[in-house]
Each structure stands twice: as C-alpha cells, then as structure tokens.
Design an enzyme around this catalytic site. Structure first.
Site, PDB file in Angstrom:
ATOM      1  N   THR A  74     -25.014 -41.823  40.442  1.00 30.80           N
ATOM      2  CA  THR A  74     -25.652 -43.115  40.679  1.00 30.80           C
ATOM      3  C   THR A  74     -24.608 -44.204  40.499  1.00 30.80           C
ATOM      4  OG1 THR A  74     -27.784 -42.294  39.888  1.00 30.80           O
ATOM      5  CG2 THR A  74     -27.496 -44.676  39.971  1.00 30.80           C
TER       6      THR A  74
ATOM      7  N   LYS B 144     -27.680 -48.092  31.979  1.00 30.89           N
ATOM      8  CA  LYS B 144     -26.678 -48.057  33.052  1.00 30.89           C
ATOM      9  C   LYS B 144     -27.335 -48.263  34.416  1.00 30.89           C
ATOM     10  CE  LYS B 144     -25.355 -43.983  34.528  1.00 30.89           C
ATOM     11  NZ  LYS B 144     -25.704 -43.925  35.974  1.00 30.89           N
TER      12      LYS B 144
ATOM     13  N   LYS C  16     -31.255 -45.106  46.033  1.00 31.89           N
ATOM     14  CA  LYS C  16     -31.373 -44.558  44.684  1.00 31.89           C
ATOM     15  C   LYS C  16     -31.746 -45.648  43.686  1.00 31.89           C
ATOM     16  CE  LYS C  16     -31.118 -41.679  41.219  1.00 31.89           C
ATOM     17  NZ  LYS C  16     -29.926 -40.928  40.835  1.00 31.89           N
TER      18      LYS C  16
END
Length: 312
Positions: free
Chosen positions: A100, A244, A176
C-alpha cells in the site's frame, strides 16, 4: 503450445507475503524468495520454495518480481536503494508492487522502472491472511497490457479477483486507498459499537449475533468482533497498519481538496491506540481504548441481570 510459466522472485515473507508466496508454489510456479528474517526463508524453503541470501539473487533470474513489503520506503530500498533489485533484473521483467503506497509514489516508481527497461503493475491487494493463504485475494491493478500479460499466471495464483483499474500507474493505489478508507472506518465504528452496547449492559455475544443479521452489519464487524469476544488479539492485521494507511488517505484528500471526516476520526483513534502501546496487537484491539477510558472489560459485560459486571 502453452507459454512457459514465468520465474517468480518474491520479497517480503510477512503475515501476508508468506501465504501469498506459498500460493504461488501451489500453482506450480518456480519461486525464489527473500526476507530479512532467516527463519521466514527457512519456512518458505521447507514448503518447497527456494530461498535467496540477497535481493540481487532473488531478482536476477526473475521474470516477475513481487514485492509484499510494508511501505513505500521499503519498496524504494528494495528496488533502487540498498537492495538495488531493479538493476539486477533482466530488461522486460515485471515488478508487481503489492504494498500500500501513495498514488504519486506508484506513478514515479513506474516511470523509473520504465527508464530501466522494466514493466510495473501497481497492484495492491485486499483480503487478509486467510484469503492470501488460499489464493483468493482481490487485487486492484494498474499498468500496461504487456505487464498484465506477462504477470497473469502470478495474478491468477494470488487472487480470485483481479480488477484492472487502467494503464496509468497510481490508479491501483488510489483504489486501495478508497478501500482502506472504508475498512479502517468500519473497524473503528465496529469497535465503538461493540463497546457502546457492552457498556450499556448488553451481552457482547448477542450484540454480535444481532448486528450480523441486521442492517448495521459490515464485513469488518463480522470478521473482527470474534477477536473481541474471544479476548484474543493475536495480530492478523495489526493496529500499526492503520495510522500509515489512513495517513495516506488523508494526504491524497489534501491534494484533492476533499474532506475526509470519517477517515480523519478513524486515524485519530488508531493513532491513540498505537500511542497506548497497542500497535502490534490485532486491529480489533482498538476496543481497548474504550475499555481503558471507561474502566470496564467487554468480555465481562452482559450478565444475567443486565448489569455491567466488568467495572475494574
């Protein structure tokens, strides 16, 4: 005649990477893997794979190099930094970035690889460790047709669903982030709802049963709340993933001048949990923030008399 299967290099044998790499083996692909942990390499070789001592060795013979590392910094290090795997690959090879990362990073990385004569798929995945283990992930991928064609056997072995988001790198990563916005927010709301009901004296098991058969149900509630009911926070997806990923969501929102109210609230909750020392626990451990604030335990709630039995 059938085309020969590509030789696969795999970097990152963590919670997601190990079952992914083993899925490739089950599909009959030749896989050489690298991880900084020797015990992970030993586990992979015991499953029938090949281990490599350096990133140069894992990438030199790879037709397709799959990266399942944690973040953009690790992708950068593997490809162009200390690992310099891009320089070791043969021209025409495909790099599949499953991590990611931000869309801008994906676009820049694709351009740099193209300048080195390599193809790239911006291909983050979703589905968790169980779907990684049985090869049924969802992969949202972007890149040129040639990269899809060469990497198709790899994608087929990893995923039940491969969504082609377009030819432009960054589109896969953007998709995503849309998913992570929803997934992180759903976990946060699920934990809040479970703690809310338990604090009021409802039986947590009954909360779970009712919500799973009502309009408020989400996949994250159904999947994560059994961890809460079992009081087992062995990490399948750790708390520290979410500060994150949700920070990436907020960064892109700033670039787009788009308000992200729910993602912002979820980010603060996960940041609080990480700061409270819960970062390496399963992300369902977010409920502990409510338990700590209010001085009760969810697993002790919902006695026969309807009173909260868990005040500490």
């Amino acid at each position: 005649m059938n085309k020969p299967l590509p030789r696969v290099g795999f970097v990152g044998l963590g919670a997601m990477g190990m079952p992914m790499a083993k899925s490739l083996l089950r599909a009959g692909l030749t896989v050489t893997a690298y991880d900084v942990r020797s015990d992970a390499i030993n586990e992979f070789t015991a499953a029938g794979g090949q281990g490599a001592a350096t990133l140069g060795k894992v990438s030199a013979d790879a037709d397709v190099l799959v990266l399942a590392v944690v973040n953009a910094a690790q992708v950068e290090s593997v490809l162009f930094g200390q690992g310099n795997a891009a320089a070791a690959m043969q021209p025409g090879g495909v790099v599949v970035v499953c991590s990611t990362v931000g869309p801008d990073f994906a676009r820049t990385t694709g351009t740099r690889l193209a300048e080195a004569g390599l193809l790239m798929l911006d291909a983050p995945m979703s589905g968790g460790t169980l779907r990684a283990a049985d090869g049924s992930l969802s992969i949202m991928a972007a890149g040129p047709d040639a990269a899809f064609a060469k990497a198709q056997p790899v994608l087929d072995a990893l995923a039940a669903n491969v969504y082609r988001m377009g030819a432009e790198h960054g589109l896969g990563s953007m998709m995503k982030l849309v998913n992570q916005l929803m997934a992180g927010s759903h976990i946060a709301v699920a934990c809040e709802a479970m703690a809310y009901g338990a604090r009021a004296g409802l039986d947590p098991a009954k909360i779970y049963e009712v919500i799973c058969n009502s309009a408020g149900m989400s996949w994250m509630f159904q999947n994560r709340m059994p961890h809460v009911l079992a009081d087992d926070f062995t990490p399948h997806s750790a708390i520290d993933i979410w500060p994150k990923d949700l920070s990436l969501v907020l960064e892109t929102g700033k670039e787009l001048k788009f308000p992200l109210v729910m993602a912002g609230a979820a980010l603060q909750l996960f940041t609080m949990a990480s700061g409270a020392g819960l970062g390496r626990e399963d992300d369902a451990a977010l409920v502990k923030i409510y338990e700590q604030l209010l001085g009760f335990r969810i697993v002790d709630a919902g006695g026969e008399d309807g009173e909260d039995e868990g005040d500490a």
